[in-house]
Enzyme design. Sequence first.
Site, short mmCIF file in Angstrom:
data_model
loop_
_atom_site.label_atom_id
_atom_site.label_comp_id
_atom_site.label_asym_id
_atom_site.label_seq_id
_atom_site.Cartn_x
_atom_site.Cartn_y
_atom_site.Cartn_z
N LYS A 42 96.51 114.96 21.84
CA LYS A 42 95.70 116.27 21.07
C LYS A 42 95.03 117.08 22.50
CE LYS A 42 91.39 116.33 18.40
NZ LYS A 42 90.39 116.15 17.27
N TYR B 91 96.06 123.04 10.62
CA TYR B 91 95.03 124.29 9.79
C TYR B 91 96.46 125.29 9.44
CZ TYR B 91 91.83 122.35 12.28
OH TYR B 91 90.89 120.89 13.08
N LYS C 250 93.79 112.25 23.73
CA LYS C 250 92.40 112.84 23.70
C LYS C 250 92.01 113.51 24.43
CE LYS C 250 89.11 114.31 20.17
NZ LYS C 250 88.60 114.32 19.34
N LYS D 44 82.33 116.32 27.32
CA LYS D 44 82.78 115.28 27.04
C LYS D 44 84.05 114.50 28.14
CE LYS D 44 82.49 116.02 21.78
NZ LYS D 44 82.76 115.79 20.33
N SER E 124 91.54 123.39 16.49
CA SER E 124 91.94 124.60 16.27
C SER E 124 91.49 125.95 17.54
CB SER E 124 89.46 124.65 16.27
OG SER E 124 89.18 124.36 17.02
N ARG F 182 84.20 122.87 16.49
CA ARG F 182 82.88 122.53 16.39
C ARG F 182 81.98 123.36 16.11
NH1 ARG F 182 83.47 120.44 23.28
NH2 ARG F 182 84.44 119.05 22.90
C1 PBG Z 1 85.64 114.70 17.93
C2 PBG Z 1 86.93 115.42 16.94
C3 PBG Z 1 87.57 116.49 17.68
C4 PBG Z 1 88.09 117.58 17.33
C5 PBG Z 1 88.41 116.94 16.01
N1 PBG Z 1 87.81 115.76 16.17
C6 PBG Z 1 86.78 117.24 19.50
C7 PBG Z 1 85.50 117.64 19.70
O1 PBG Z 1 84.69 118.16 18.75
O2 PBG Z 1 85.28 117.11 20.93
C8 PBG Z 1 88.90 118.46 17.80
C9 PBG Z 1 89.76 118.89 16.25
C10 PBG Z 1 89.84 120.31 16.80
O3 PBG Z 1 89.98 121.03 17.53
O4 PBG Z 1 91.19 121.57 15.47
N2 PBG Z 1 85.64 113.75 17.28
#
Ligand code: PBG
Length: 337
Positions: A259, A324, A205, A228, A285, A215
Site C-alpha cells: 500500500k 474503491y 505500508k 507518519k 484513495s 483522511r
Molecule cells: C491508516 C490508514 C490509511 C489508509 C487506511 N488506513 C493511511 C493514513 O491515513 O495514513 C489509507 C487508505 C486510502 O488512502 O485509501 N491506518
Amino acid sequence: MDRTHLVDEITGHRRMRRNRKADWTRRLVQENRLTVDDLIWPIFIVPGTGIVDPIAAMPGVNRMSVDKAVEAVKEAAGLGIPAIATFPDIEMELRDETGSNSLVANNLINQATAAFKKAVPNIGIVTDVALDPFTSHGHDGILRNGVIVNDETVDQIVRAAVMQADAGADIIAPSEMMDGRIGAIRRGLDAAGHQDVGIMSYATKFSSGFYGPYREAINTSGLLKGDKNSYYISPANGTEALRDAALDVEEGADMLMVKPGIAYLDICWRIKEAFGLPVFAYQVSGEYTQIKAAAMNGWIDGDRIMMETLLCFKRAGCDGILSYFAMDVAKKLAKNG
Ligand code: PBG
C-alpha cells in the site's frame, strides 16, 4: 523497394504481432485476467441511519450508515465480490488521545461487522485495527510526548482485534506498522479462540501522499499533527520493505498487503517472489481520485484506466486488489460475461 524483405531481414522468423493479430489469438495468449474474485471493496461507515454521504475528494464514494451499508454489501455479495474492508468515521467527541473507542465492544466498526455478518453471511469482512479513526491526533498509535509508542499501541490493538473478531471479523488487517504486531495479534486471537480468523498484514505500508482523500473521508486530515514517517516506510526503500514483510511472515501473517498500489508494483512483485503468500495491493484513495478527477474532466478514459490498473496489479503478482472501484469493476465484469 521490397519492404517486407527488409523487415524480414531484421526480424527473421520472429514476428510478435502474429499472436496479436486477432481477438481470438489475443484471448488465447492472455497471461493475466481480472475477475470479480480478485476484489476487496473498502467502505466507509458513519453513525446514524439512512445516511449516504458523498465524499468530496472521492467522487462516487460515500460514507454510509450501517443500515445503508448493509444494502450495499448485499449488492456486493450478489455481484460475487468476496470481501469488504471497513473503515469508520466516528464522532469527534469519541476521539481521544489513546483512541479508547477502539476498545468499546459495540463501537461503530463492530456494530457494522455484526450487522454485515447477520445480513450477508457469505461475504468476508476485513477490519483494520489502526487507531487513527479513534485518536484525537489522527495518528495510528498512542502518542506520548510527541512519540508514537510501539508496545503500548500493540497491546491495545491486540485487544481491539479480539473484539473485532468477537463481532464477526474474518480477517484482521493491522495497518499501523508497529513492530511485533502480527505475532501479538496472532497470539491474542488464538488465546481468545479465534484460530480461524486470519491476518492480512499491511506488510509494506509506505508513507505516502496518496492517502490524502482517505483522511478527508474519515476526517483525520484536520487532526493529524506531524507526519507518519516514524512508523510507515519511506517510498525510497524497497529492501527495507522486504525485510519488514519477512518479519510479518515469520510472525504468522496469512496474507500480505502492499500500500499504495500502482507506484509500488516492484514491491508487489518482490514480495510475491520472496514469500509466495497471497499478496494484495491497496489501490488507495489518491489513486482512485486521480483517475476519477481526470476522467470527470474528459482527459482520460476512466473506465479503461480503472480496468488497466487493476489488471496490472495481477501482472505484478498480486492475488487481489483492495479498490474503491470494486463495485464498478464487478458490474462491468458481470455485464461483459
Ligand atoms: C491508516 C490508514 C490509511 C489508509 C487506511 N488506513 C493511511 C493514513 O491515513 O495514513 C489509507 C487508505 C486510502 O488512502 O485509501 N491506518
